[in-house]
Each structure stands twice: as C-alpha cells, then as structure tokens.
Design a protein around this motif. Sequence first.
Motif, mmCIF file in Angstrom:
data_model
loop_
_atom_site.group_PDB
_atom_site.id
_atom_site.type_symbol
_atom_site.label_atom_id
_atom_site.label_comp_id
_atom_site.label_asym_id
_atom_site.label_seq_id
_atom_site.Cartn_x
_atom_site.Cartn_y
_atom_site.Cartn_z
ATOM 1 N N UNK A 1 0.622 -1.069 0.349
ATOM 2 C CA UNK A 1 -0.213 -0.039 0.042
ATOM 3 C C UNK A 1 1.065 1.294 -0.009
ATOM 4 N N UNK A 2 0.666 2.252 -0.916
ATOM 5 C CA UNK A 2 1.447 3.306 -1.029
ATOM 6 C C UNK A 2 0.658 4.616 -0.352
ATOM 7 N N UNK A 3 1.481 5.260 0.350
ATOM 8 C CA UNK A 3 0.526 6.460 1.097
ATOM 9 C C UNK A 3 1.234 7.721 0.497
ATOM 10 N N UNK A 4 2.373 7.858 -0.081
ATOM 11 C CA UNK A 4 2.907 8.949 -0.654
ATOM 12 C C UNK A 4 3.242 8.706 -2.353
ATOM 13 N N UNK A 5 2.440 9.284 -3.098
ATOM 14 C CA UNK A 5 2.632 9.173 -4.645
ATOM 15 C C UNK A 5 3.149 10.361 -5.181
ATOM 16 N N UNK A 6 4.254 10.354 -5.785
ATOM 17 C CA UNK A 6 4.838 11.643 -6.645
ATOM 18 C C UNK A 6 4.545 11.286 -8.249
ATOM 19 N N UNK A 7 3.807 12.447 -8.670
ATOM 20 C CA UNK A 7 3.515 12.493 -10.067
ATOM 21 C C UNK A 7 4.119 13.602 -10.927
ATOM 22 N N UNK A 8 4.889 13.446 -11.787
ATOM 23 C CA UNK A 8 5.467 14.627 -12.653
ATOM 24 C C UNK A 8 4.148 14.868 -13.609
ATOM 25 N N UNK A 9 4.143 16.222 -13.693
ATOM 26 C CA UNK A 9 3.184 16.434 -14.759
ATOM 27 C C UNK A 9 3.473 17.568 -16.024
ATOM 28 N N UNK A 10 3.104 17.291 -17.093
ATOM 29 C CA UNK A 10 3.290 18.212 -17.925
ATOM 30 C C UNK A 10 1.792 18.385 -18.924
ATOM 31 N N UNK A 11 2.156 19.021 -20.204
ATOM 32 C CA UNK A 11 0.833 19.174 -20.996
ATOM 33 C C UNK A 11 0.453 17.700 -21.735
ATOM 34 N N UNK A 12 1.135 16.779 -21.908
ATOM 35 C CA UNK A 12 1.257 15.735 -22.494
ATOM 36 C C UNK A 12 0.167 14.695 -22.235
ATOM 37 N N UNK A 13 -0.338 13.821 -23.560
ATOM 38 C CA UNK A 13 -1.601 13.039 -23.115
ATOM 39 C C UNK A 13 -0.974 11.837 -22.228
ATOM 40 N N UNK A 14 0.259 11.427 -22.201
ATOM 41 C CA UNK A 14 0.921 10.557 -21.372
ATOM 42 C C UNK A 14 0.946 10.966 -20.116
ATOM 43 N N UNK A 15 1.248 12.163 -19.854
ATOM 44 C CA UNK A 15 1.166 12.795 -18.463
ATOM 45 C C UNK A 15 -0.224 12.606 -17.779
ATOM 46 N N UNK A 16 -1.387 13.216 -18.780
ATOM 47 C CA UNK A 16 -2.773 13.017 -18.243
ATOM 48 C C UNK A 16 -2.995 11.601 -17.911
ATOM 49 N N UNK A 17 -2.607 10.599 -18.663
ATOM 50 C CA UNK A 17 -2.867 9.122 -18.441
ATOM 51 C C UNK A 17 -2.215 8.716 -17.185
ATOM 52 N N UNK A 18 -1.136 8.996 -16.879
ATOM 53 C CA UNK A 18 -0.186 8.686 -15.340
ATOM 54 C C UNK A 18 -0.969 9.464 -14.593
ATOM 55 N N UNK A 19 -1.712 10.846 -14.682
ATOM 56 C CA UNK A 19 -2.341 11.240 -13.308
ATOM 57 C C UNK A 19 -3.658 10.531 -13.202
ATOM 58 N N UNK A 20 -4.338 10.072 -14.367
ATOM 59 C CA UNK A 20 -5.503 9.055 -14.059
ATOM 60 C C UNK A 20 -5.203 7.942 -13.192
ATOM 61 N N UNK A 21 -4.018 7.304 -13.468
ATOM 62 C CA UNK A 21 -3.790 6.150 -12.758
ATOM 63 C C UNK A 21 -3.269 6.619 -11.286
ATOM 64 N N UNK A 22 -2.716 7.606 -11.124
ATOM 65 C CA UNK A 22 -2.335 7.841 -9.681
ATOM 66 C C UNK A 22 -3.533 8.364 -8.973
ATOM 67 N N UNK A 23 -4.394 9.122 -9.695
ATOM 68 C CA UNK A 23 -5.687 9.270 -8.864
ATOM 69 C C UNK A 23 -6.313 7.992 -8.488
ATOM 70 N N UNK A 24 -6.469 7.083 -9.420
ATOM 71 C CA UNK A 24 -7.275 5.753 -8.940
ATOM 72 C C UNK A 24 -6.490 5.333 -7.865
ATOM 73 N N UNK A 25 -5.341 5.189 -7.786
ATOM 74 C CA UNK A 25 -4.436 4.508 -6.506
ATOM 75 C C UNK A 25 -4.700 5.423 -5.488
ATOM 76 N N UNK A 26 -4.642 6.876 -5.513
ATOM 77 C CA UNK A 26 -4.729 7.559 -4.513
ATOM 78 C C UNK A 26 -6.138 7.394 -3.680
#
Length: 151
Positions: A1-26
């Motif tokens: 179980x992860x309690x602290x998740x770091x997510x680098x973001x930019x304006x790319x589609x890949x960044x948006x997809x990663x943020x969606x996954x991080x949002x789900x996990x969080x």
Amino acid sequence: MYQRILVPVDHSDTSAAALQEAKRLAGEQRAVLRLIHVIDLAQFAWSANEFLDVPQLQASLRVGGQALLDSRAEELRALGLTVDVALLEIWGGQIARTIVDEGEKWHAELLVMGTHGYGGLTHLLLGSVAEGVLRYAKTPVLLVRAPEHVA
C-alpha cells in the motif's frame, strides 16, 4: 500500500494518463499525491538570446508551470484527494535526476509518470526521461502510456 505518490506532470497525453492512474491509486489507498512540474530555465539562455527576452520567457515558464500544477491539483482536491504541488527549477540539469531527487526528499513510496514508449531513432535522438527515472529511482516506478488515438 502506497501512502505517498509523486507524479511529474506536463501538458502531454501521457502525463494525463499517468495522473489518471495516480488518482485511482490515491483514491483506493487514501494516499497523498505530490504533483511536480520541472522547468529548465537554461533552455533559452544558450540560443540566440540576443533575439529573445530570456527573463520574460523564463517568467512565462514559471507562470505556465504553476498554472498547470494549480489546475491539476484543484481537479484532484474536488474529488476529495489530498494533493500538494511543487514547481521545480533546474538550470540545464537532468530532468530525470531532478524527479528522483524530489521523490527521495519528499519520501515518495511510488513514482507514477507517463512514457511515450519511443524506440529506435526517436529514442536515440530524444532520450527518455522515464528511462532516466528508472535508472536512478530507488522506489517503485509505475510507467503509464496514453491510450492510442484512432484516426
């Protein structure tokens, strides 16, 4: 179980997809998210600076980066997630190393980031921030590709 998740973001589609996954996990794990955006202030300073207003361009990078972070964080907070943000500035350094260093400093338990998955000549010419993060990170890294767009 992860309690602290770091997510680098930019304006790319890949960044948006990663943020969606991080949002789900969080959401599932009640984790804290830390969104970061890295800007390289040297990117304009070394080229034709007699034709460019370098301080103005650097200020624009800061404003744009902070706006991106604030927008993404607001969306996540509206869903009840705990989020903090950091705008990181480098001067011609390695973005991958900066991401990993921030993860260590913040005590991240997981790094979630997008990757284009380029290979061949494109990878050779552009390199890969994701590959650098994998090389340096001591914590788990989850790489997420954007869904393919069908034309």
